[in-house]
Design a protein around this motif. Structure first.
Motif, PDB file in Angstrom:
ATOM      1  N   GLU B 567       0.794  -1.231   0.000  1.00 28.01           N
ATOM      2  CA  GLU B 567       0.000   0.000   0.000  1.00 28.01           C
ATOM      3  C   GLU B 567       0.828   1.282   0.000  1.00 28.01           C
ATOM      4  N   THR B 568       1.836   1.270  -0.830  1.00 27.80           N
ATOM      5  CA  THR B 568       2.628   2.491  -1.028  1.00 27.80           C
ATOM      6  C   THR B 568       2.886   2.594  -2.519  1.00 27.80           C
ATOM      7  N   ASP B 569       2.625   3.739  -3.076  1.00 23.79           N
ATOM      8  CA  ASP B 569       2.948   3.939  -4.475  1.00 23.79           C
ATOM      9  C   ASP B 569       4.305   4.637  -4.540  1.00 23.79           C
ATOM     10  N   LEU B 570       5.334   3.854  -4.843  1.00 22.72           N
ATOM     11  CA  LEU B 570       6.686   4.424  -4.855  1.00 22.72           C
ATOM     12  C   LEU B 570       6.793   5.571  -5.851  1.00 22.72           C
ATOM     13  N   TYR B 571       5.970   5.525  -6.892  1.00 23.10           N
ATOM     14  CA  TYR B 571       6.044   6.561  -7.922  1.00 23.10           C
ATOM     15  C   TYR B 571       5.557   7.921  -7.432  1.00 23.10           C
ATOM     16  N   ARG B 572       4.946   7.927  -6.285  1.00 25.83           N
ATOM     17  CA  ARG B 572       4.607   9.230  -5.711  1.00 25.83           C
ATOM     18  C   ARG B 572       5.837   9.895  -5.115  1.00 25.83           C
ATOM     19  N   TYR B 573       6.845   9.095  -4.818  1.00 21.31           N
ATOM     20  CA  TYR B 573       8.027   9.632  -4.155  1.00 21.31           C
ATOM     21  C   TYR B 573       9.219   9.777  -5.093  1.00 21.31           C
ATOM     22  N   PHE B 574       9.230   8.965  -6.136  1.00 16.30           N
ATOM     23  CA  PHE B 574      10.362   9.022  -7.058  1.00 16.30           C
ATOM     24  C   PHE B 574       9.843   9.053  -8.477  1.00 16.30           C
ATOM     25  N   VAL B 591       3.288  -6.691  -4.917  1.00 19.40           N
ATOM     26  CA  VAL B 591       2.609  -5.480  -4.477  1.00 19.40           C
ATOM     27  C   VAL B 591       1.289  -5.850  -3.822  1.00 19.40           C
ATOM     28  N   LEU B 592       1.124  -5.425  -2.587  1.00 18.29           N
ATOM     29  CA  LEU B 592      -0.173  -5.568  -1.927  1.00 18.29           C
ATOM     30  C   LEU B 592      -0.810  -4.192  -1.939  1.00 18.29           C
ATOM     31  N   ASP B 593      -1.908  -4.053  -2.637  1.00 22.23           N
ATOM     32  CA  ASP B 593      -2.554  -2.735  -2.635  1.00 22.23           C
ATOM     33  C   ASP B 593      -4.014  -2.891  -2.994  1.00 22.23           C
ATOM     34  N   GLN B 594      -4.766  -1.834  -2.754  1.00 22.40           N
ATOM     35  CA  GLN B 594      -6.183  -1.884  -3.094  1.00 22.40           C
ATOM     36  C   GLN B 594      -6.461  -1.268  -4.447  1.00 22.40           C
ATOM     37  N   LEU B 595      -5.495  -0.530  -4.982  1.00 19.52           N
ATOM     38  CA  LEU B 595      -5.707   0.173  -6.245  1.00 19.52           C
ATOM     39  C   LEU B 595      -4.573  -0.125  -7.216  1.00 19.52           C
ATOM     40  N   VAL B 606       0.484  -9.428  -7.806  1.00 20.21           N
ATOM     41  CA  VAL B 606      -0.354  -8.439  -7.126  1.00 20.21           C
ATOM     42  C   VAL B 606      -1.323  -9.147  -6.194  1.00 20.21           C
ATOM     43  N   LEU B 607      -1.332  -8.746  -4.942  1.00 24.53           N
ATOM     44  CA  LEU B 607      -2.288  -9.279  -3.990  1.00 24.53           C
ATOM     45  C   LEU B 607      -3.242  -8.158  -3.606  1.00 24.53           C
ATOM     46  N   PRO B 608      -4.518  -8.280  -3.981  1.00 24.41           N
ATOM     47  CA  PRO B 608      -5.448  -7.175  -3.706  1.00 24.41           C
ATOM     48  C   PRO B 608      -5.785  -7.102  -2.223  1.00 24.41           C
ATOM     49  N   THR B 609      -5.597  -5.950  -1.644  1.00 27.27           N
ATOM     50  CA  THR B 609      -5.907  -5.800  -0.219  1.00 27.27           C
ATOM     51  C   THR B 609      -7.216  -5.047  -0.049  1.00 27.27           C
ATOM     52  N   THR B 610      -7.740  -5.119   1.156  1.00 25.97           N
ATOM     53  CA  THR B 610      -9.005  -4.462   1.441  1.00 25.97           C
ATOM     54  C   THR B 610      -8.783  -2.982   1.724  1.00 25.97           C
ATOM     55  N   SER B 611      -9.795  -2.193   1.431  1.00 28.01           N
ATOM     56  CA  SER B 611      -9.740  -0.793   1.827  1.00 28.01           C
ATOM     57  C   SER B 611     -10.141  -0.717   3.298  1.00 28.01           C
ATOM     58  N   TYR B 612     -10.032   0.478   3.861  1.00 28.68           N
ATOM     59  CA  TYR B 612     -10.393   0.613   5.279  1.00 28.68           C
ATOM     60  C   TYR B 612     -11.858   0.239   5.502  1.00 28.68           C
ATOM     61  N   ALA B 638     -11.952 -11.010  -4.289  1.00 26.83           N
ATOM     62  CA  ALA B 638     -10.880 -11.791  -3.659  1.00 26.83           C
ATOM     63  C   ALA B 638      -9.952 -10.947  -2.789  1.00 26.83           C
ATOM     64  N   ARG B 639     -10.373  -9.740  -2.453  1.00 25.53           N
ATOM     65  CA  ARG B 639      -9.504  -8.914  -1.609  1.00 25.53           C
ATOM     66  C   ARG B 639      -9.383  -9.506  -0.212  1.00 25.53           C
ATOM     67  N   LEU B 640      -8.241  -9.298   0.391  1.00 23.21           N
ATOM     68  CA  LEU B 640      -8.021  -9.729   1.770  1.00 23.21           C
ATOM     69  C   LEU B 640      -7.194  -8.655   2.464  1.00 23.21           C
ATOM     70  N   PRO B 641      -7.343  -8.526   3.777  1.00 25.39           N
ATOM     71  CA  PRO B 641      -6.438  -7.620   4.486  1.00 25.39           C
ATOM     72  C   PRO B 641      -5.008  -8.152   4.378  1.00 25.39           C
ATOM     73  N   ALA B 642      -4.033  -7.255   4.387  1.00 22.62           N
ATOM     74  CA  ALA B 642      -2.647  -7.684   4.229  1.00 22.62           C
ATOM     75  C   ALA B 642      -2.256  -8.710   5.296  1.00 22.62           C
ATOM     76  N   VAL B 643      -2.794  -8.540   6.499  1.00 20.67           N
ATOM     77  CA  VAL B 643      -2.495  -9.501   7.567  1.00 20.67           C
ATOM     78  C   VAL B 643      -2.820 -10.925   7.115  1.00 20.67           C
ATOM     79  N   GLN B 644      -3.936 -11.068   6.413  1.00 21.85           N
ATOM     80  CA  GLN B 644      -4.353 -12.392   5.967  1.00 21.85           C
ATOM     81  C   GLN B 644      -3.469 -12.925   4.845  1.00 21.85           C
TER      82      GLN B 644
END
Ligand code: SF4
Ligand code: SF4
Ligand code: SF4
Ligand code: SF4
Ligand code: FES
Lengths: 171, 890
Positions: B567-574, B591-595, B606-612, B638-644
């Motif tokens: 859940e970090t878009d590195l391209y926002r920083y570099f 990459v674990l992310d929701q988007l 890519v592992l889809p994670t859940t939003s808040y 098929a989203r799951l929280p990253a913990v899962q």
């Protein structure tokens, strides 16, 4: 002994009276227009859909078999995007009709809805919508409500003054 | 405990809090007293005449006189009657008069079912319209992407204008005309400028102002399943209700937390949820197949196995996230090990976070409510309106305190709003805004000081010196003397800063000043806004200096075999130039992310994670308040929280296990133990309201068979109407989640919350303060690097913007419309000395990235500073330079 004879006489008498039962489906009984059968969505006198997707019918429904999702046209008219009735659950109580503020939803005297497949008892908006106003010929909700829609600007509804010019200094 | 007085209402004696008004006392007592113009945060106006009661002089008085309960302070021994015939009649007439002009709109009104006016009309007993006359009508205005305007429905209660103008300081909204023609709006159509305008949807008791994005996917309140959540759009951590129906997130409402947001949210938080419904959301795990040049969709178990395989090959580096729950970050950290865990923030921000977490135990970190109570405040280094918006609203209220004190001398209570404002006029508690350019709080500041960072720092050093040696005035500047004097004179002084200015020197100076102040005055306090919703969690978890810049260095040195980015878009920083080549060297990118972010597009797996909205989690706000957020809906596809996703690698299968590990491993997180001990009761709680509709039809279009609702194994909340309804939850002593909604009998609208304020204030649902225990830890190295003060020349500084800066919020279409175009902003003098004109390109270079922005001239930017939007600033880094050839000013 006496009672058995009375019974026999009574049965014999019935053999000569006219039957109430009719040979359905060849012969159909009369059902009054306000009979509570298959539900329809009607149109207002101008031919527009009456339902404004207010969800009052769905909240009145005791078996929760109406599901409505709102959409809005460009010119501000609310209408149903989805309107679904699951007739396999409907108990034809008529509460929805009672609750409807626009006379959109109405029960009709059609009760012939049997299906072999339960899924076929799920009616979508296209199956529910009819062309006429149903039992209530004149009511047009948008003529009464204050929301402006295309063809009816602010102040043009029933009992309305023209819109206020807030910059006017007149008392 | 506050003082109590006894009042008699209709012959029954009640003990109530002294000093409040009768209306509030009645509501606290659960009496259904109708009202319109009163608001707990804005006090009374006495204009709607809806809250009338009969007040008797003494026991002998049988006639009594009508008073407005909102304007009447409670007095000991007071005798009033609500049921008195005249009072009832008066209230019924008042509402009937209000309703004479009301349109026949309820079926097509977004407020219907959540309407304070509907509730009050019924409570006051007005059932049938008798007035035969015509109704006045109004034309509407276009007020921008957030709000609808339907003026016909106005009842003239003034709540909107009192909120917008008086409470938020907005000047583009007002009340016009007179008597029946009264009009609430702008002078002409146009987007409402204030950052808190969205609250009007909740403040207005009618359907004049309604939530526009919600209207596009409308659902009645009785159909919305809600759960208590925490806003994830900034570091303040406002409490929200997230509402869902049919798997679509419909709207965000305020959730009252007396210590954080109380009654209001900012518009970023209210409208920044649309990433949950976005087309670009990830729904299935997929793997890149480089040989066949295609993407394969995996099932959950093979995706999890793939990560395990790669991980077992060793050499794995992981990146945590500032927009993911504590549990997810902790699980990732646990599996990767400290040395291989990089926090998803810049190194500079991490450095600042470490300063903050080390000092936090010695500073008293203020809640927003406490900020409102301060009587002198210095804001340094950033405009919190754009970085932690709700905080700015609290600061605005803080400036009113001097006026409130002045009124109190005349015996005027704070809720007697008009009287207070009359007496206070422009009396304001001293508030100083020290920044590179004008802030949105400039209108309430005693002094606005615009300086480049280096000179801000030297000013702070002067203030610091003056706090220790107040008499050394002659060596300090005028500003420093004024600030120091006000801070020292105040009963409750506070210092507010943030990490978003990317200047650790300034933060260190602020911490030193706060420490000094705290030694002199134990009521003083500090607030440091951090970058994102869970930046603070990263600050606590990673005390090393491993931020994203360190990650880049590691990738440059030797690319690891596996890189897990959560859940970090590195391209926002570099920039692309930097990242593309570096990421190419990594064998396996997970990459674990929701988007579908840029980083996710580079992923091998890519592992889809859940939003808040689909997961439970803990969020730690800028003041170190740990708050739980509860899933509103079941995970999408098929989203799951990253913990899962990570459970087999981290060895923690549930959130509780991760939290238990946190509590053991980190001393700061030890209080989390409380959560683990208290969760557990036999009751389940309903998310859906009592009258949810269409349950046998909503999914019947797909399949007429009715399936059981999804199970929520992570909490005691049910995704159905099953269980204890929200309004009865307070009766469950052993349950610890906040109520799942606001509703009580007769009060369909969320104004019903005003009957629960008293119990809310004392509830323990307001979060756990992690830094509450004072320690005497040796403080870290906070020395100022003298070279930082003397650095002359041009500074390139970040220009924050409420709608542009938060990654997730920018997925909302409503918010996108208000993002300004990126410019290099500077004052005229600066532009002249650079030789650029308005609109001409200015070129920058930093972190291996170069870019051009058009120049925009703005007054109130200090000389020596060029402002770059935060997004571009992040990519350029805080050592960016200007590469525009400086033309000779001819
Ligand atoms: S049918 Fe009538 S009650 Fe039902 S949603 Fe439409 S307008 Fe409302
Ligand atoms: S504001 Fe309330 S009472 Fe008025 S039309 Fe809307 S729902 Fe009905
Ligand atoms: S617009 Fe709403 S808040 Fe404002 S005066 Fe009218 S009813 Fe009250
Ligand atoms: S201030 Fe921050 S936490 Fe509060 S609503 Fe706004 S974005 Fe959300
Ligand atoms: S609430 Fe008391 S007069 Fe309006």
């Amino acid at each position: 002994m006496m009672s058995q004879i009375r019974t026999l006489i009574s049965i014999l008498k019935h053999s000569f009276t006219k039957t109430d039962t009719v040979q359905y489906p060849e012969e159909k009984p009369y059902l009054s227009p306000r009979y509570r059968g298959r539900i329809v969505l009607t149109r207002d006198p101008d031919g527009e859909e009456r339902c404004v997707a207010c969800n009052l019918c769905s909240v009145a429904c005791p078996v929760d078999c109406i599901s409505v999702e709102k959409a809005e046209t460009e010119d501000g008219r609310w209408m149903a995007d989805t309107f679904r009735i699951n007739f396999s659950r409907c108990i034809m109580c008529g509460f929805c009709e009672e609750a409807c503020p626009t006379h959109a939803i109405q029960l009709t005297p059609d009760v012939e809805m049997g299906e072999y497949n339960r899924q076929n008892l799920v009616y979508e908006k296209e199956h529910l919508l009819i062309d006429g106003p149903g039992k209530y010929h004149d009511y047009n909700f948008y003529k009464v409500c204050g929301k402006a829609i295309g063809g009816k600007e602010k102040g043009e509804a029933l009992n309305e003054k023209p819109p206020i010019d807030i910059r006017s200094l007149m008392p | 405990m506050t003082d109590k007085v006894t009042i008699h209402i209709d012959g029954v004696a009640h003990e109530v809090q002294a000093g409040i008004n009768l209306l509030q006392a009645c509501l606290n007592l659960q009496i259904d007293m109708p009202y319109f113009c009163w608001h707990p945060a804005m006090g009374s106006a006495g204009s709607c005449r809806q809250c009338a009661v009969m007040h008797y002089q003494n026991a002998e008085d049988t006639r009594g006189r009508l008073v407005m309960s909102c304007m009447t302070p409670v007095m000991d021994g007071m005798i009033v009657s609500m049921a008195n015939e005249k009072a009832v009649g008066f209230r019924a007439t008042a509402i009937e008069a209000i309703m004479t002009n009301h349109p026949h709109d309820c079926p097509v009104c977004e407020e219907g079912g959540d309407c304070h006016l509907q509730d009050m009309t019924l409570i006051s007993g007005h059932i049938k319209r008798q007035y035969p006359g015509t109704k006045r009508t109004h034309l509407n205005q276009q007020l921008g992407p957030f709000l609808n305007h339907e003026m016909n429905r106005c009842i003239g209660c003034y709540r909107c204008v009192r909120f917008y103008k008086d409470y938020c300081g907005g000047d583009d909204f007002n009340v016009f005309s007179s008597r029946n023609r009264i009009y609430f709006g702008r002078a002409e159509s146009g987007t409402l400028e204030n950052e808190f305008a969205g609250n009007l949807a909740e403040v207005c008791p009618t359907g004049v102002f309604t939530d526009k994005p919600f209207s596009l996917k409308f659902s009645r309140k009785w159909d919305l399943a809600t759960s208590p959540t925490v806003c994830t759009n900034c570091s303040v951590g406002c409490n929200t209700y997230t509402a869902e129906r049919g798997g679509v997130l419909r709207k965000i409402n305020n959730r009252h937390n007396a210590d954080v947001n109380a009654h209001f949210l900012c518009d970023r938080g209210r409208y920044g949820y649309e990433h949950v419904n976005h087309n670009d959301r990830l729904e299935k795990p997929w793997k890149r197949n480089n040989e066949q040049q295609k993407v394969e969709v995996l099932n959950a178990s093979s995706a999890a196995k793939q990560v395990t395989d790669w991980f077992s090959q060793g050499d794995t580096v992981a990146v945590g996230s500032a927009r993911s729950a504590l549990e997810n970050n902790a699980a990732l950290l646990k599996l990767a090990g400290k040395g291989n865990f990089y926090a998803g923030v810049t190194d500079v921000e991490l450095e600042q976070l470490n300063l903050l977490t080390q000092a936090a135990h010695n500073l008293s970190l203020l809640s927003l409510t406490n900020i409102e109570k301060c009587d002198a405040l210095l804001m340094v280094g950033e405009d919190v309106t754009h970085t932690a918006p709700r905080l700015a609203l609290a600061i605005r209220q803080m400036t009113r305190n001097a006026g409130l004190d002045k009124a109190a001398k005349f015996g005027i209570k704070p809720w007697q709003d008009e009287a207070v404002r009359n007496i206070a006029q422009d009396t304001r508690s001293p508030f100083y805004a020290l920044n590179t350019h004008a802030t949105r709080l400039a209108d309430v500041a005693k002094q606005n000081i615009y300086l480049p960072p280096a000179r801000q720092l030297s000013l702070l050093l002067e203030v610091e010196a003056l706090l220790s040696f107040p008499d050394d005035k002659d060596i300090a500047s005028k500003e420093a003397v004024a600030i120091a004097e006000d801070l020292l004179a105040a009963k409750k002084p506070a210092l507010v800063t943030g990490t978003n200015g990317a200047n650790p020197q300034i933060l260190a100076a602020c911490i030193r000043i706060s420490t000094l102040l705290a030694q002199k005055n134990e009521n003083s306090g500090f607030y440091c806004a951090t970058g994102q919703a869970n930046t603070m969690a990263l600050g606590i978890l990673s005390d090393s200096n491993q931020g994203l810049d360190a990650l880049i260095k590691r990738l440059e040195d030797k690319a690891p075999k596996t890189l897990i980015v959560m859940e970090t878009d590195l391209y926002r920083y570099f920039s692309d130039d930097v990242l593309d080549t570096l990421l190419d060297k990594v064998t396996n990118i997970v990459v674990l992310d929701q988007l579908l972010t840029r980083t996710a597009q580079m992923a091998d797996l890519v592992l889809p994670t859940t939003s808040y909205a689909e997961s439970h989690g803990c969020w730690i706000n800028a003041e170190g308040r740990l708050q739980q957020s509860f899933a509103t809906m079941a995970a999408i596809k098929a989203r799951l929280p990253a913990v899962q996703w990570l459970q087999s690698l981290s060895g923690c299968h549930t959130n509780e296990q991760v939290l238990a590990w946190c509590a053991q491993t980190y001393s700061e997180l030890a209080p989390v133990q409380q959560l683990l001990e208290t969760s557990g009761s036999d009751f389940v709680i309903a998310r859906q309201p009592l009258r949810s509709t269409g349950r046998t039809a909503i999914n019947a279009g797909i399949d007429v068979k009715e399936y059981p609702p999804a199970q929520d194994l992570g909490s005691q909340l049910e995704f159905s109407m099953e269980g204890v309804p929200a309004f009865r939850q307070h009766q469950l002593k052993e349950f610890t989640s906040p109520p799942t909604g606001v509703w009580s009998p007769k009060w369909n609208s969320s104004q019903g919350i005003n009957k629960q304020l008293e119990s809310n204030d004392s509830s323990n649902n307001n979060g756990i303060l992690l830094f509450a225990n004072k320690t005497t830890d040796a403080s870290s190295n906070l020395e100022t690097d003298k070279s930082a003060i003397s650095s002359d020349g041009l500074s390139i500084c970040p220009n924050h913007h409420i709608y542009a800066d938060d990654e997730l919020a920018t997925y909302s279409t409503s918010i996108q419309q208000l993002i300004p175009t990126a410019t290099a902003t500077m004052c005229q003098a600066q532009a002249d000395s650079l030789g650029v004109k308005n609109g001409e390109p200015v070129a920058f270079k930093g972190k291996g990235h170069s870019l051009e922005l058009p120049c925009a001239i703005m007054p109130d930017v200090c000389e020596g500073v060029v402002l770059v939007p935060m997004q571009q600033f992040r990519q350029l880094g805080n050592k960016a330079t200007l590469t525009t050839a400086v033309r000779s000013a001819s």
